[in-house]
Design a protein around this motif. Structure first.
Motif, PDB file in Angstrom:
ATOM      1  N   LEU A   1       0.839  -1.214   0.000  1.00 54.38           N
ATOM      2  CA  LEU A   1       0.000   0.000   0.000  1.00 54.38           C
ATOM      3  C   LEU A   1       0.871   1.261   0.000  1.00 54.38           C
ATOM      4  CD1 LEU A   1      -2.373  -1.283   2.795  1.00 54.38           C
ATOM      5  CD2 LEU A   1      -3.141  -0.744   0.497  1.00 54.38           C
ATOM      6  N   GLY A   2       0.605   2.139   0.913  1.00 50.50           N
ATOM      7  CA  GLY A   2       1.296   3.431   1.000  1.00 50.50           C
ATOM      8  C   GLY A   2       0.253   4.518   1.121  1.00 50.50           C
ATOM      9  N   ASP A   3       0.690   5.717   1.529  1.00 49.19           N
ATOM     10  CA  ASP A   3      -0.249   6.833   1.667  1.00 49.19           C
ATOM     11  C   ASP A   3      -0.812   7.210   0.307  1.00 49.19           C
ATOM     12  OD1 ASP A   3       0.139   7.209   4.425  1.00 49.19           O
ATOM     13  OD2 ASP A   3       1.880   8.506   4.082  1.00 49.19           O
ATOM     14  N   GLY A   4      -2.070   6.873   0.092  1.00 45.21           N
ATOM     15  CA  GLY A   4      -2.665   7.196  -1.204  1.00 45.21           C
ATOM     16  C   GLY A   4      -3.344   8.548  -1.214  1.00 45.21           C
ATOM     17  N   ARG A   5      -3.521   9.100  -0.017  1.00 48.66           N
ATOM     18  CA  ARG A   5      -4.156  10.426   0.037  1.00 48.66           C
ATOM     19  C   ARG A   5      -3.690  11.208   1.250  1.00 48.66           C
ATOM     20  NH1 ARG A   5     -10.090   9.772   2.413  1.00 48.66           N
ATOM     21  NH2 ARG A   5      -9.744   7.981   3.733  1.00 48.66           N
TER      22      ARG A   5
ATOM     23  N   GLY B   1      -7.461   5.607  -6.615  1.00 47.36           N
ATOM     24  CA  GLY B   1      -8.175   6.612  -5.822  1.00 47.36           C
ATOM     25  C   GLY B   1      -7.882   8.041  -6.245  1.00 47.36           C
ATOM     26  N   ASP B   2      -8.751   8.950  -5.803  1.00 40.42           N
ATOM     27  CA  ASP B   2      -8.591  10.363  -6.178  1.00 40.42           C
ATOM     28  C   ASP B   2      -7.698  11.143  -5.211  1.00 40.42           C
ATOM     29  OD1 ASP B   2     -10.195  10.518  -3.950  1.00 40.42           O
ATOM     30  OD2 ASP B   2     -11.864  11.562  -4.918  1.00 40.42           O
ATOM     31  N   GLY B   3      -7.270  10.474  -4.137  1.00 48.26           N
ATOM     32  CA  GLY B   3      -6.386  11.141  -3.186  1.00 48.26           C
ATOM     33  C   GLY B   3      -7.095  12.142  -2.285  1.00 48.26           C
ATOM     34  N   ARG B   4      -8.393  12.207  -2.408  1.00 50.94           N
ATOM     35  CA  ARG B   4      -9.143  13.236  -1.684  1.00 50.94           C
ATOM     36  C   ARG B   4     -10.006  12.652  -0.568  1.00 50.94           C
ATOM     37  NH1 ARG B   4      -6.664  17.870  -2.056  1.00 50.94           N
ATOM     38  NH2 ARG B   4      -6.030  18.341  -4.179  1.00 50.94           N
TER      39      ARG B   4
ATOM     40  N   GLN C   1     -16.277  13.084  -5.616  1.00 52.00           N
ATOM     41  CA  GLN C   1     -17.343  12.191  -6.085  1.00 52.00           C
ATOM     42  C   GLN C   1     -17.281  10.897  -5.300  1.00 52.00           C
ATOM     43  OE1 GLN C   1     -19.747  12.975  -8.477  1.00 52.00           O
ATOM     44  NE2 GLN C   1     -20.668  11.049  -7.739  1.00 52.00           N
ATOM     45  N   ARG C   2     -18.265  10.622  -4.489  1.00 58.79           N
ATOM     46  CA  ARG C   2     -18.395   9.318  -3.833  1.00 58.79           C
ATOM     47  C   ARG C   2     -19.695   8.723  -4.353  1.00 58.79           C
ATOM     48  NH1 ARG C   2     -13.810  10.263  -3.529  1.00 58.79           N
ATOM     49  NH2 ARG C   2     -12.516  10.518  -1.676  1.00 58.79           N
ATOM     50  N   GLU C   3     -20.565   8.203  -3.469  1.00 59.57           N
ATOM     51  CA  GLU C   3     -21.862   7.782  -4.002  1.00 59.57           C
ATOM     52  C   GLU C   3     -22.652   8.995  -4.490  1.00 59.57           C
ATOM     53  OE1 GLU C   3     -23.336   5.046  -0.962  1.00 59.57           O
ATOM     54  OE2 GLU C   3     -21.626   3.870  -1.664  1.00 59.57           O
TER      55      GLU C   3
ATOM     56  N   THR D   1      -3.645  -4.490   9.407  1.00 62.71           N
ATOM     57  CA  THR D   1      -2.318  -4.243   9.998  1.00 62.71           C
ATOM     58  C   THR D   1      -1.753  -2.880   9.588  1.00 62.71           C
ATOM     59  OG1 THR D   1      -1.290  -5.448   8.177  1.00 62.71           O
ATOM     60  CG2 THR D   1      -1.665  -6.680  10.216  1.00 62.71           C
ATOM     61  N   ASP D   2      -2.285  -2.305   8.515  1.00 61.71           N
ATOM     62  CA  ASP D   2      -1.830  -0.953   8.128  1.00 61.71           C
ATOM     63  C   ASP D   2      -2.517   0.116   8.983  1.00 61.71           C
ATOM     64  OD1 ASP D   2      -3.937  -2.159   6.451  1.00 61.71           O
ATOM     65  OD2 ASP D   2      -4.181  -0.126   5.679  1.00 61.71           O
ATOM     66  N   ASN D   3      -3.503  -0.278   9.755  1.00 61.80           N
ATOM     67  CA  ASN D   3      -4.189   0.687  10.617  1.00 61.80           C
ATOM     68  C   ASN D   3      -3.837   0.478  12.082  1.00 61.80           C
ATOM     69  OD1 ASN D   3      -5.423   1.857   8.415  1.00 61.80           O
ATOM     70  ND2 ASN D   3      -7.249   0.582   8.553  1.00 61.80           N
ATOM     71  N   MET D   4      -2.704  -0.147  12.348  1.00 61.88           N
ATOM     72  CA  MET D   4      -2.245  -0.338  13.717  1.00 61.88           C
ATOM     73  C   MET D   4      -0.895   0.361  13.869  1.00 61.88           C
ATOM     74  SD  MET D   4      -1.619  -3.857  15.820  1.00 61.88           S
ATOM     75  CE  MET D   4      -3.140  -4.189  16.655  1.00 61.88           C
TER      76      MET D   4
ATOM     77  N   ILE E   1      -5.340   4.790  15.573  1.00 59.32           N
ATOM     78  CA  ILE E   1      -5.099   5.501  14.309  1.00 59.32           C
ATOM     79  C   ILE E   1      -6.116   5.091  13.256  1.00 59.32           C
ATOM     80  CG2 ILE E   1      -3.471   3.821  13.322  1.00 59.32           C
ATOM     81  CD1 ILE E   1      -1.787   6.200  12.334  1.00 59.32           C
ATOM     82  N   ASP E   2      -6.333   5.970  12.288  1.00 64.77           N
ATOM     83  CA  ASP E   2      -7.182   5.723  11.116  1.00 64.77           C
ATOM     84  C   ASP E   2      -8.631   5.436  11.485  1.00 64.77           C
ATOM     85  OD1 ASP E   2      -5.273   6.340   9.347  1.00 64.77           O
ATOM     86  OD2 ASP E   2      -4.978   4.344   8.518  1.00 64.77           O
ATOM     87  N   TYR E   3      -9.299   6.513  11.815  1.00 66.83           N
ATOM     88  CA  TYR E   3     -10.715   6.426  12.178  1.00 66.83           C
ATOM     89  C   TYR E   3     -11.535   6.366  10.896  1.00 66.83           C
ATOM     90  CZ  TYR E   3      -9.282   7.711  16.870  1.00 66.83           C
ATOM     91  OH  TYR E   3      -8.695   7.725  18.113  1.00 66.83           O
TER      92      TYR E   3
ATOM     93  N   GLY F   1     -17.274   5.608   3.239  1.00 66.49           N
ATOM     94  CA  GLY F   1     -17.624   6.921   2.689  1.00 66.49           C
ATOM     95  C   GLY F   1     -16.472   7.901   2.618  1.00 66.49           C
ATOM     96  N   THR F   2     -15.275   7.383   2.454  1.00 68.11           N
ATOM     97  CA  THR F   2     -14.090   8.199   2.584  1.00 68.11           C
ATOM     98  C   THR F   2     -13.973   9.184   1.444  1.00 68.11           C
ATOM     99  OG1 THR F   2     -12.929   6.385   1.591  1.00 68.11           O
ATOM    100  CG2 THR F   2     -12.808   6.578   3.956  1.00 68.11           C
TER     101      THR F   2
HETATM  102  P1  AMP Z   1      -7.830   3.036   4.793  1.00 67.74           P
HETATM  103  O1  AMP Z   1      -8.895   2.048   4.526  1.00 67.74           O
HETATM  104  O2  AMP Z   1      -8.333   4.462   4.925  1.00 67.74           O
HETATM  105  O3  AMP Z   1      -6.949   2.655   5.923  1.00 67.74           O
HETATM  106  O4  AMP Z   1      -6.919   3.098   3.488  1.00 67.74           O
HETATM  107  C1  AMP Z   1      -6.319   1.986   2.892  1.00 67.74           C
HETATM  108  C2  AMP Z   1      -5.454   2.420   1.750  1.00 67.74           C
HETATM  109  O5  AMP Z   1      -6.242   3.032   0.723  1.00 67.74           O
HETATM  110  C3  AMP Z   1      -4.391   3.445   2.118  1.00 67.74           C
HETATM  111  O6  AMP Z   1      -3.234   3.136   1.385  1.00 67.74           O
HETATM  112  C4  AMP Z   1      -4.998   4.745   1.669  1.00 67.74           C
HETATM  113  O7  AMP Z   1      -4.018   5.707   1.390  1.00 67.74           O
HETATM  114  C5  AMP Z   1      -5.746   4.334   0.407  1.00 67.74           C
HETATM  115  N1  AMP Z   1      -6.870   5.237   0.106  1.00 67.74           N
HETATM  116  C6  AMP Z   1      -8.036   5.372   0.790  1.00 67.74           C
HETATM  117  N2  AMP Z   1      -8.824   6.297   0.198  1.00 67.74           N
HETATM  118  C7  AMP Z   1      -8.151   6.777  -0.874  1.00 67.74           C
HETATM  119  C8  AMP Z   1      -8.417   7.755  -1.890  1.00 67.74           C
HETATM  120  N3  AMP Z   1      -9.566   8.451  -1.913  1.00 67.74           N
HETATM  121  N4  AMP Z   1      -7.472   7.961  -2.835  1.00 67.74           N
HETATM  122  C9  AMP Z   1      -6.328   7.277  -2.824  1.00 67.74           C
HETATM  123  N5  AMP Z   1      -6.005   6.347  -1.919  1.00 67.74           N
HETATM  124  C10 AMP Z   1      -6.896   6.093  -0.939  1.00 67.74           C
END
Ligand code: AMP
Ligand code: MG
Length: 489
Positions: free
Chosen positions: A91-95, A126-129, A166-168, A253-256, A263-265, A488-489
């Motif tokens: 994974l990695g920080d996508g947003r 993802g849109d990063g937003r 843009q989500r739902e 495990t990425d949210n621990m 972390i990661d609410y 709903g992120t």
């Molecule tokens: P999360 O479920 O929020 O812990 O996220 C899991 C993974 O998805 C992480 O690598 C996030 O950076 C990525 N992610 C979540 N939402 C988005 C988004 N809107 N755009 C890009 N990456 C995302």
């Protein structure tokens, strides 16, 4: 006129960049058109010596919106991996964007990270937003967790971007500024282990020890001592969650966090009616992360951390596996002792533990499940009135339990008022309950009205105290529809 001329640069540090380049990627900004502060955490800014004028200046607003990076032109997106609902993924920080590290005058180091700040090299599809609702939700619940005295990442600000996501449906976009001891995750170690370069893994472990567990560097086997420390902190954290009825919802495990902070609410929630198998998340269909499963899932996640650390635990693989296993086996006894200690306090037991205490507590929980009693309100009423909820007044076995409890409490060499004070200090009057969180979000999103938001924040920052403001948020509606949280992120 804004104070743009007056604000000083924010001298953020960047120790994370001392790690091998595989652990991060440098990111430019993704500017947004119309940043606007929705909420700024002055209390946190004071606690951590962060400049409180940041939100009222053009430059400060640009930092919080991700339009400009303090001190330099690039931030960092962190690389990590993770087991998501049991499936391993890189994974990695996508947003998210790490602006840098804020160091307080006392020398405490905190990450300043933006969430929802735009695409990174890890964004995949993802849109990063991020949308305003979920970012405010994280702000509220993390502030509530901190008020309850539970380690958590904190929220410094939520800023609207002026963009639509843009989500739902189409939703207002927002950026959250998160302050954390670090963003090193179990998944960060899995990432290093999966790439197979032991010197990178060692660099990460050494860096993490420097950030969080300095004392273990003196130990004969510092990496084993480090693992044991992380296990202990998680055992404590999860016990704390259970004691207040918090359901994280996505314990991948990425949210621990290795720091031991929550972390990661995402689709998290607090229990209403007590039910050990309760889930709230729309994506957790199997109940993997149900309330009662959280200690087991934490144990499972820590086993993944131990696995990742094996190359550092001993030269001989067999010895290393054995050490990892022994360390993991400490989780359950540690967790149980933290939990029991906390539960005894909740029911007013201060003096030395007796063999029957565990059974007294287990029977209370069983009763609460059977009669669908509200978790928070039941413990609070037991503290204020010394009674069980009216709905079980005529239940013989409940009243028998109450008598037994009273006898046990009275055996102690303490005054009733001492006992009551202790109970009131661990059984909150309010928690960030979903129905109230939703009302607050609705007022902000639909009516642009922050009055309720401000009142709610004030109340949840002091959740053990009953005040005029907090009374409104202690009420529970009679709705029988189970609450569901969407990512709903
Ligand atoms: P999360 O479920 O929020 O812990 O996220 C899991 C993974 O998805 C992480 O690598 C996030 O950076 C990525 N992610 C979540 N939402 C988005 C988004 N809107 N755009 C890009 N990456 C995302
Ligand atoms: Mg995450």
């Amino acid at each position: 006129m804004k104070e743009s001329q007056k604000i000083k640069e924010w001298p953020l540090e960047d120790s994370y960049r001392t790690l091998p380049a595989t652990f991060y990627s440098l990111q430019q900004t993704n500017p947004v058109p119309k940043p606007e502060v929705v909420i700024f955490n002055h209390k946190l800014a004071k606690e951590r010596s962060i400049d409180e004028t940041i939100p009222s200046t053009d430059m400060g607003l640009d930092w919080l919106a991700g339009n400009r990076i303090p001190h330099r032109s690039e931030g960092i997106a962190q690389a990590y991996a993770g087991h998501q609902f049991g499936q391993f993924t890189m994974l990695g920080d996508g947003r998210a964007l790490l602006l840098g590290e804020h160091v307080t005058p006392k020398g405490e180091r905190y990450d300043v990270q933006l969430k929802g700040s735009g695409r990174t090299t890890f964004s995949r599809g993802g849109d990063g937003r991020a949308a305003l609702g979920p970012m405010l939700r994280e702000y509220l619940v993390s502030e509530g967790m901190n008020g309850l005295g539970i380690p958590t990442t904190r929220s410094l600000a939520v800023v609207k971007t002026g963009q639509v996501v843009q989500r739902e449906t189409r939703l207002p976009g927002a950026v959250l500024t998160r302050i954390a001891k670090s963003h090193i995750r179990v998944g960060t170690f899995q990432y290093a282990a999966a790439r197979g370069d032991v010197s990178d893994l060692k660099a990460l472990a050494d860096y993490t020890i420097y950030r969080h567990e300095h004392a273990v560097s003196e130990e004969k086997n510092p990496y084993l001592a480090f693992l044991c420390q992380v296990i202990d902190k998680q055992a404590h954290l999860i016990a704390n969650w259970q004691l207040v009825g918090f359901v994280h919802g996505v314990m991948n495990t990425d949210n621990m966090a290795i720091s031991g902070e929550t972390i990661d609410y995402g689709p998290c929630a607090f229990l209403d009616q007590y039910d050990p198998m309760r889930t709230f998340s729309s994506i957790d269909r199997q109940g993997r992360y149900a309330y009662g499963n959280q200690p087991y899932m934490a144990n499972w996640n820590l086993a993944r951390l131990a696995e990742a650390l094996i190359p550092l635990l001993a030269n001989n693989k067999e010895t290393a596996v054995q050490l990892a296993q022994q360390a993991i086996e400490t989780f359950t006894p540690l967790y149980t002792s933290y939990w029991l200690k906390g539960m005894r306090k909740k029911v007013g037991l201060i003096d030395n533990e007796q063999k029957e205490d565990r059974s007294l507590i287990d029977r209370l929980l069983k009763m609460m499940a059977e009669h669908k009693l509200d978790y928070t309100l039941t413990f609070r009423q037991l503290s204020t009135e010394g009674t069980l909820p009216a709905s079980v007044e005529n239940e013989e076995h409940c009243q028998a339990w109450k008598k037994e409890w009273e006898n046990r409490v009275d055996q102690q060499s303490r005054s009733r008022s001492d006992i009551q004070n202790q109970m009131l200090s661990v059984n909150p009057f309010i928690i960030p309950r979903n129905e109230h969180v939703e009302q607050v979000l609705e007022a902000v999103e639909n009516n642009n009205d922050n009055t309720l938001l401000r009142a709610f924040v004030k109340a949840i920052q002091d959740p053990y105290k009953e005040t005029e403001t907090s009374k409104r948020f202690a009420q529970v509606s009679k709705s029988k529809t189970p609450y569901i949280t969407y990512c709903g992120t």
